[in-house]
Design an enzyme around this catalytic site. Structure first.
Site, PDB file in Angstrom:
ATOM      1  N   CYS A   1      -5.195   0.507   3.657  1.00 17.21           N
ATOM      2  CA  CYS A   1      -5.288  -0.917   3.976  1.00 17.21           C
ATOM      3  C   CYS A   1      -6.691  -1.458   3.768  1.00 17.21           C
ATOM      4  CB  CYS A   1      -4.830  -1.158   5.403  1.00 17.21           C
ATOM      5  SG  CYS A   1      -5.768  -0.236   6.651  1.00 17.21           S
TER       6      CYS A   1
ATOM      7  N   GLN B   1       0.810  -1.215   0.000  1.00 17.57           N
ATOM      8  CA  GLN B   1       0.000   0.000   0.000  1.00 17.57           C
ATOM      9  C   GLN B   1       0.845   1.267   0.000  1.00 17.57           C
ATOM     10  OE1 GLN B   1      -1.647  -1.093   3.972  1.00 17.57           O
ATOM     11  NE2 GLN B   1      -1.321   1.059   4.517  1.00 17.57           N
TER      12      GLN B   1
ATOM     13  N   HIS C   1      -6.123  -1.351  11.617  1.00 13.22           N
ATOM     14  CA  HIS C   1      -5.513  -1.866  10.386  1.00 13.22           C
ATOM     15  C   HIS C   1      -6.369  -2.989   9.811  1.00 13.22           C
ATOM     16  CE1 HIS C   1      -2.455  -2.559   7.448  1.00 13.22           C
ATOM     17  NE2 HIS C   1      -2.048  -3.714   7.952  1.00 13.22           N
TER      18      HIS C   1
END
Length: 474
Positions: A285, A279, A421
């Site tokens: 993410c 990324q 995340h």
């Protein structure tokens, strides 16, 4: 085979020697803020009105996330700083203790337990992002431990003294040199190199603490993120929107798996997982987690494994915030409205938001709806084995320093409510008696175990069970 030290011409060995000199001299330099003005952290007095407000907010969020019967209140103010960051970011250290009030009680005042042993005092560090002109506050971080074993803020370590052995300083410099070579780190000035060395040293201490307290088989240490402060790492690679539960769109529950989970399963062995992607310096993410899930779903329905476009979501998903974060539930909805996803080849990744360039005729895969997974890890495992890789999210604090093995951080490092995340759950199994989840990350193949993170399974570690979801392709 020895590796020669090659680096940007701006940082030759003489600069690193100068850095060593600064480590040995240990003057006022180590006390300076990590970020110079404007925006430097400054101390805040307990009487500050803004601080009082965010302390009450942090206290309320702590109690909301706790499963204790009694309310806990701040019993002692320790310290606080504030920093201008598109609002005001407060870092607060306080002690919290038990009160006599039950959570269900509607009372204005709550007295603390008179018996010291029943107070069960904790030392907590809270980070709160307050935007006064919008009337919003966000809890970015919460770390608590019993007072008898106080936990320091993770972005501070005990400062060395003038008696620090020269050998220790030389060893530190050698580690930093190896780190720069391995990860091709270039710094623009001696001052920046000195600052990064200081951060590197602090991060070694944090990794050592994680290592000492890990309950699994993980190895923590120097990674490509070892010269970043916790705040830099979070703001660049993570996604604070995931922990904002009020933003989450309701999704219909996934139908339960038809059969119990087998002992182990890995969709990499069955062709449903594309290679690890990166990324970059973008908090996207959420897009990689969702496209990974859809790649698996499309493979299971059509027999073809495609690499789908994350950049399309970064550019065209109007419900999320591109590199500043997003939610998988929003991404599924955006994909449905757009009409599908283009392939990675047709809409390649740049790592920053651009003008939307989606073309309907280039759609490579589509979805019909999306579902939310149950919270029980056994049910998640059964559903994964039967239906494909799952989009999940977790608290990634320990991931900054993860190298290999099965990670199982203490809850104080990995609060399950502070999810930040999004990743892809591709399988599960057991290593040397430790049950694990196999997690495809989006930080490149030079992260962890060939781009994968392995997390202990069965204890809801790091909140891995809280945000499972999947697209549905009819």
């Amino acid at each position: 085979m020895s590796v020669g030290f090659r680096c940007c011409a701006l940082i030759p060995w003489m600069v690193l020697a100068a850095v060593l000199g600064s480590v040995l001299s240990l003057g006022e330099d180590l006390d300076r803020p990590l970020f110079g003005p404007p925006g430097s952290p400054i101390g805040v007095h307990e009487s500050d009105p803004g601080l009082k407000k965010v302390m009450l907010f942090a206290e309320e969020r702590y109690n909301r996330g706790s499963n204790a019967m009694h309310l806990r209140k701040i019993s002692r103010f320790v310290s606080a700083t504030k920093q201008l960051v598109k609002g005001i970011r407060y870092t607060i250290t306080v002690e919290l203790s038990n009160t006599l009030c039950k959570k269900s009680a509607m009372v204005r005042t709550c007295d603390f337990y008179p018996e010291t042993q029943k107070l069960k005092t904790e030392v907590c560090v809270f980070e709160v992002w307050d935007i006064p002109w919008q009337g919003t506050s966000t809890l970015l971080k919460q770390k608590c431990s019993p007072k008898a074993a106080e936990v320091e803020e993770t972005n501070r370590v005990a400062e060395p003294t003038n008696s620090q052995p020269v050998e220790e300083s030389v060893q530190l410099l050698g580690q930093f040199k190896d780190f720069m070579v391995k990860y091709k780190k270039d710094y623009s000035s001696q001052e920046e190199a000195e600052r990064r060395l200081q951060i590197f040293q602090e991060n070694l201490k944090t990794a050592e603490k994680l290592q000492a307290l890990d309950q699994g088989s993980a190895e923590y240490g120097v990674t490509k993120f070892s010269d970043l402060t916790e705040e830099e790492f979070r703001s660049t690679y993570l996604n604070p929107l995931l922990s904002q539960w009020t933003l989450h769109r309701g999704m219909k529950p996934a139908p339960p798996a038809k059969t119990p989970a087998p002992d182990s399963w890995d969709w990499r062995d069955h062709g449903a997982v594309s290679p690890v992607k990166n990324q970059g310096m973008c908090g996207s993410c959420w897009a990689f987690s969702v496209t990974g899930n859809i790649e698996g779903q499309w493979f299971l329905k059509n027999g073809t494994l495609l690499s789908l476009s994350e950049q399309e979501l970064v550019d065209c998903d109007g419900l999320d915030q591109a590199c500043r974060g997003g939610l998988p539930s929003n991404a599924y909805e955006a994909i449905e409205k757009l009409g599908g996803l283009e392939s990675e080849t047709d809409y390649s990744y740049t790592g920053h938001k651009q003008k939307c360039d989606f073309t309907n005729r280039k759609v490579a895969a589509y979805i019909n709806s999306s579902v939310e997974l149950p919270k029980d890890e056994r049910e998640i495992a059964a559903w994964l084995a039967e239906n494909g890789p799952i989009s999940v999210a977790l608290n990634a604090f320990a991931m900054q320093f993860y190298k290999k093995g099965v990670s199982h951080p203490w809850k104080i490092f990995c609060n399950p409510w502070m999810i930040d995340h999004a990743v892809l759950l591709v399988g599960y199994g057991e290593r040397n008696g430790i049950p694990f989840w196999a997690i495809k990350n989006s930080w490149g193949e030079d992260y962890g175990e060939q781009g994968y993170y392995y997390l202990q399974r069965g204890s809801n570690a790091c909140g891995i069970n809280r945000m499972g979801s999947s697209a549905v392709i009819n």
